[in-house]
Write an enzyme that holds these catalytic residues in place. Structure first.
Site, PDB file in Angstrom:
ATOM      1  CD  GLN A   1      28.749  38.071  36.213  1.00 49.79           C
ATOM      2  OE1 GLN A   1      29.621  37.610  35.505  1.00 49.79           O
ATOM      3  NE2 GLN A   1      27.897  37.311  36.874  1.00 49.79           N
TER       4      GLN A   1
ATOM      5  N   GLY B   1      34.225  31.894  41.077  1.00 48.39           N
ATOM      6  CA  GLY B   1      34.968  31.108  40.095  1.00 48.39           C
ATOM      7  C   GLY B   1      34.555  31.446  38.664  1.00 48.39           C
ATOM      8  CG  ASP B   2      34.648  32.591  34.333  1.00 46.95           C
ATOM      9  OD1 ASP B   2      33.425  32.521  34.161  1.00 46.95           O
ATOM     10  OD2 ASP B   2      35.439  32.752  33.375  1.00 46.95           O
TER      11      ASP B   2
ATOM     12  CE  LYS C   1      28.724  36.520  43.929  1.00 47.42           C
ATOM     13  NZ  LYS C   1      30.144  36.177  43.789  1.00 47.42           N
TER      14      LYS C   1
ATOM     15  CB  THR D   1      26.442  27.429  36.074  1.00 53.98           C
ATOM     16  OG1 THR D   1      26.945  28.296  37.079  1.00 53.98           O
ATOM     17  CG2 THR D   1      26.347  28.179  34.764  1.00 53.98           C
TER      18      THR D   1
ATOM     19  CE  LYS E   1      25.857  35.863  33.233  1.00 48.61           C
ATOM     20  NZ  LYS E   1      26.986  34.919  33.217  1.00 48.61           N
TER      21      LYS E   1
ATOM     22  CE  LYS F   1      33.833  36.408  34.680  1.00 46.83           C
ATOM     23  NZ  LYS F   1      32.685  35.498  34.807  1.00 46.83           N
TER      24      LYS F   1
ATOM     25  CB  SER G   1      27.330  33.373  43.638  1.00 45.27           C
ATOM     26  OG  SER G   1      28.236  32.444  43.124  1.00 45.27           O
TER      27      SER G   1
ATOM     28  CG  ASN H   1      31.140  24.258  37.629  1.00 45.34           C
ATOM     29  OD1 ASN H   1      30.283  25.113  37.427  1.00 45.34           O
ATOM     30  ND2 ASN H   1      31.101  23.471  38.686  1.00 45.34           N
TER      31      ASN H   1
HETATM   32  P1  NDP Z   1      35.855  25.300  33.354  1.00 40.65           P
HETATM   33  O1  NDP Z   1      37.242  25.831  33.396  1.00 40.65           O
HETATM   34  O2  NDP Z   1      35.384  24.402  34.440  1.00 40.65           O
HETATM   35  O3  NDP Z   1      35.620  24.525  31.971  1.00 40.65           O
HETATM   36  C1  NDP Z   1      35.768  25.160  30.749  1.00 40.65           C
HETATM   37  C2  NDP Z   1      35.649  24.122  29.659  1.00 40.65           C
HETATM   38  O4  NDP Z   1      35.687  24.771  28.398  1.00 40.65           O
HETATM   39  C3  NDP Z   1      36.794  23.145  29.655  1.00 40.65           C
HETATM   40  O5  NDP Z   1      36.353  21.920  29.151  1.00 40.65           O
HETATM   41  C4  NDP Z   1      37.784  23.800  28.709  1.00 40.65           C
HETATM   42  O6  NDP Z   1      38.680  22.889  28.095  1.00 40.65           O
HETATM   43  C5  NDP Z   1      36.867  24.400  27.683  1.00 40.65           C
HETATM   44  N1  NDP Z   1      37.503  25.599  27.119  1.00 40.65           N
HETATM   45  C6  NDP Z   1      37.933  26.695  27.792  1.00 40.65           C
HETATM   46  N2  NDP Z   1      38.485  27.584  26.958  1.00 40.65           N
HETATM   47  C7  NDP Z   1      38.402  27.026  25.739  1.00 40.65           C
HETATM   48  C8  NDP Z   1      38.794  27.453  24.455  1.00 40.65           C
HETATM   49  N3  NDP Z   1      39.386  28.643  24.269  1.00 40.65           N
HETATM   50  N4  NDP Z   1      38.535  26.624  23.410  1.00 40.65           N
HETATM   51  C9  NDP Z   1      37.919  25.423  23.602  1.00 40.65           C
HETATM   52  N5  NDP Z   1      37.528  24.978  24.802  1.00 40.65           N
HETATM   53  C10 NDP Z   1      37.767  25.760  25.845  1.00 40.65           C
HETATM   54  O7  NDP Z   1      34.906  26.573  33.216  1.00 40.65           O
HETATM   55  P2  NDP Z   1      33.345  26.687  33.493  1.00 40.65           P
HETATM   56  O8  NDP Z   1      32.670  25.430  33.121  1.00 40.65           O
HETATM   57  O9  NDP Z   1      33.169  27.242  34.842  1.00 40.65           O
HETATM   58  O10 NDP Z   1      32.944  27.859  32.481  1.00 40.65           O
HETATM   59  C11 NDP Z   1      32.534  27.599  31.131  1.00 40.65           C
HETATM   60  C12 NDP Z   1      31.811  28.814  30.585  1.00 40.65           C
HETATM   61  O11 NDP Z   1      30.661  29.090  31.402  1.00 40.65           O
HETATM   62  C13 NDP Z   1      32.604  30.117  30.572  1.00 40.65           C
HETATM   63  O12 NDP Z   1      32.183  30.911  29.472  1.00 40.65           O
HETATM   64  C14 NDP Z   1      32.173  30.795  31.862  1.00 40.65           C
HETATM   65  O13 NDP Z   1      32.376  32.190  31.814  1.00 40.65           O
HETATM   66  C15 NDP Z   1      30.707  30.433  31.866  1.00 40.65           C
HETATM   67  N6  NDP Z   1      30.035  30.508  33.157  1.00 40.65           N
HETATM   68  C16 NDP Z   1      30.468  29.767  34.218  1.00 40.65           C
HETATM   69  C17 NDP Z   1      29.795  29.832  35.424  1.00 40.65           C
HETATM   70  C18 NDP Z   1      30.160  28.968  36.574  1.00 40.65           C
HETATM   71  O14 NDP Z   1      29.427  28.986  37.581  1.00 40.65           O
HETATM   72  N7  NDP Z   1      31.208  28.163  36.508  1.00 40.65           N
HETATM   73  C19 NDP Z   1      28.648  30.761  35.609  1.00 40.65           C
HETATM   74  C20 NDP Z   1      28.225  31.409  34.402  1.00 40.65           C
HETATM   75  C21 NDP Z   1      28.928  31.315  33.249  1.00 40.65           C
HETATM   76  P3  NDP Z   1      40.181  22.749  28.666  1.00 40.65           P
HETATM   77  O15 NDP Z   1      40.045  22.048  29.973  1.00 40.65           O
HETATM   78  O16 NDP Z   1      40.899  21.972  27.626  1.00 40.65           O
HETATM   79  O17 NDP Z   1      40.680  24.164  28.798  1.00 40.65           O
END
Ligand code: NDP
Length: 433
Positions: A100, A154-155, A79, A198, A103, A115, A365, A229
């Site tokens: 993961q 998603g991610d 997962k 999250t 976690k 992943k 999830s 997200n």
């Molecule tokens: P999203 O794509 O919804 O948002 C990511 C955010 O981070 C955006 O604002 C994006 O900006 C910014 N970002 C991404 N890459 C970079 C970078 N290289 N430098 C600067 N800013 C960056 O992703 P999520 O919110 O889902 O995920 C965020 C983090 O949380 C990740 O590490 C993910 O693995 C982790 N996570 C997410 C979960 C989930 O349920 N969604 C669960 C557990 C962990 P821009 O739009 O400009 O790219």
């Protein structure tokens, strides 16, 4: 190290885990050596890499690379999410898959670790282009996944739209209507509260952490990075708990809003318009927009990195400490570098790593999988209450694990030890495989 030299993020994640489980390994040295536990737990069960060809709106064929790493299924089906971002390569997917495993173990639910993703960038693509990519991606991926085998989610870059296109193609190819993906829309098997999980989970953890140190979220000033997200729903829950989040960021710039981030406006800009933060600043007189990075320079009580890996560096850690920050809880995966983590811990900042603090997403999830299996839907309140229980339990489990090994207050060690012990127990019981 030599074998994975080209994958620095994977090595970084492994190094952090191995360092902090040292006392457990020392206590079981002979057994672990004989059973090759460390060698087996750091080697994925299998990994897939495949071509994803699709046609853009100009009629031009495009080619991306797809990945799925199935890391460890000792305690349940693989997962873990699918990341769509140009920076994706095998090392990123392996680091995320490895994290993961621990976690998912910490959630207390029966899920293994995996992943996947692709170097495809959904930004600036039309809906039709995203659909074409997702259909092509799933045309290969479907061979390796299934509701009881491997359940992606998603991610970064993979939200409700992408999950919908992926699910449609899986169903079309296999004729199966099953819980093979999570983060699905509510009309076709999704769970209430998954979108929020999250970010909300991160705040339930932060609240419990502060509570156990005689503090409260109410009245605290928080800095948050990211505007996706995780960040959006972390800000929303922080505000519900009486705190004020004054920053957010994306990959081009960041916002300082001393009156507190307006979550409705942020959602409109990011979820509906898929626009840049300059649009937030344009619509909000109290907000300042700054190019580049910089949220960690803002004075705060609590810092919540919610964007991506390695976004909180040693100088940022120094700025946070100098400004009196008391807690850092990771919403993103591995956002804090090893030296920054160490600096925060050495300077009395409570630090909870992503594998514990952001586990609410995957936990919910898993609750979506349960609902799909029983073909029922639970209410928002039911799922949210379970999520809160899970996060509070994780906090106490990692706190206890750290104490058991004389590392009180070291939540990195606690999370790695608690996650590791359960997976290793299952691996030992199942023999060398
Ligand atoms: P999203 O794509 O919804 O948002 C990511 C955010 O981070 C955006 O604002 C994006 O900006 C910014 N970002 C991404 N890459 C970079 C970078 N290289 N430098 C600067 N800013 C960056 O992703 P999520 O919110 O889902 O995920 C965020 C983090 O949380 C990740 O590490 C993910 O693995 C982790 N996570 C997410 C979960 C989930 O349920 N969604 C669960 C557990 C962990 P821009 O739009 O400009 O790219």
């Amino acid at each position: 190290k030599t074998k994975n030299a080209a994958e620095p993020e994977f090595l970084q994640a492994v190094e952090e885990v191995l360092e902090s489980i040292r006392p457990v390994v020392e206590a079981n040295e002979e057994l672990y050596r004989k059973e090759a536990i460390l060698e087996r737990i750091t080697e994925p069960d299998r990994q897939f890499k495949f071509r994803v060809a699709w046609v853009d709106d100009n009629g031009q064929a495009q080619v991306n690379t797809g990945y799925r790493v199935q890391f460890n299924n000792a305690i349940g089906p693989y997962k873990g999410g699918l990341r769509l971002h140009p920076s994706v390569y095998l090392g990123i997917i392996k680091f995320l898959g490895f994290e993961q495993v621990f976690k998912n173990s910490l959630t207390g639910l029966p899920i293994g670790g995996g992943k996947g993703g692709s170097d495809f960038d959904p930004k600036g693509k039309s809906d039709r282009e995203v659909m074409a990519f997702c259909q092509s991606f799933m045309t290969e991926l479907y061979k390796y996944i299934g509701a009881d085998v491997d359940v992606p989610a998603g991610d970064i870059g993979t939200g409700a739209r992408e999950i919908g296109y992926l699910y449609g193609q899986y169903k079309r190819i296999t004729r199966l209507y099953e819980g093979v993906l999570t983060g699905k829309g509510l009309t076709y098997g999704g769970s209430l509260a998954r979108t929020e999980a999250t970010g909300y989970g991160l705040l339930y953890m932060t609240e419990e952490l502060l509570k156990s140190h005689g503090q409260d979220m109410a009245g605290k000033t928080c800095v948050v990075s990211g505007a996706g997200n995780v960040a959006i729903y972390a800000i929303q829950k922080a505000h519900q708990l009486g705190a004020k989040c004054v920053t957010c960021s994306d990959s081009t710039g960041w916002i300082y809003d001393p009156e507190g981030i307006d979550v409705d406006l942020l959602k409109e800009v990011k979820e509906v318009k898929r626009a840049r933060l300059t649009e937030y600043a344009a619509a909000r007189p109290s907000a300042e927009y700054h190019e580049g990075r910089g949220v960690w320079s803002v004075k705060c009580d609590v810092a919540l990195p919610c964007a991506t890996q390695n976004e909180l560096l040693i100088d940022d850690a120094k700025a946070l400490v100098a400004n009196g920050c008391i807690a850092v809880c990771e919403g993103a995966n591995m956002p804090t570098t090893l030296d920054a983590t160490q600096y925060l811990q050495e300077n009395g900042v409570y630090f909870v790593p992503g594998k514990a603090a952001n586990a609410g997403g995957v936990a919910t999830s898993a609750l979506e999988m349960s609902q799909n299996s029983e073909r029922l839907s639970w209410t928002f309140e039911e799922v949210d209450a379970k999520l809160k229980d899970i996060m509070v339990n994780i906090y106490h489990n990692i706190d206890d694990a750290a104490k058991r090994y004389g590392k009180e207050g070291n939540y990195v060690a606690g999370a790695n030890i608690a996650g590791f012990e359960k997976v290793v127990d299952a691996m030992l019981a199942q023999g060398v495989c």
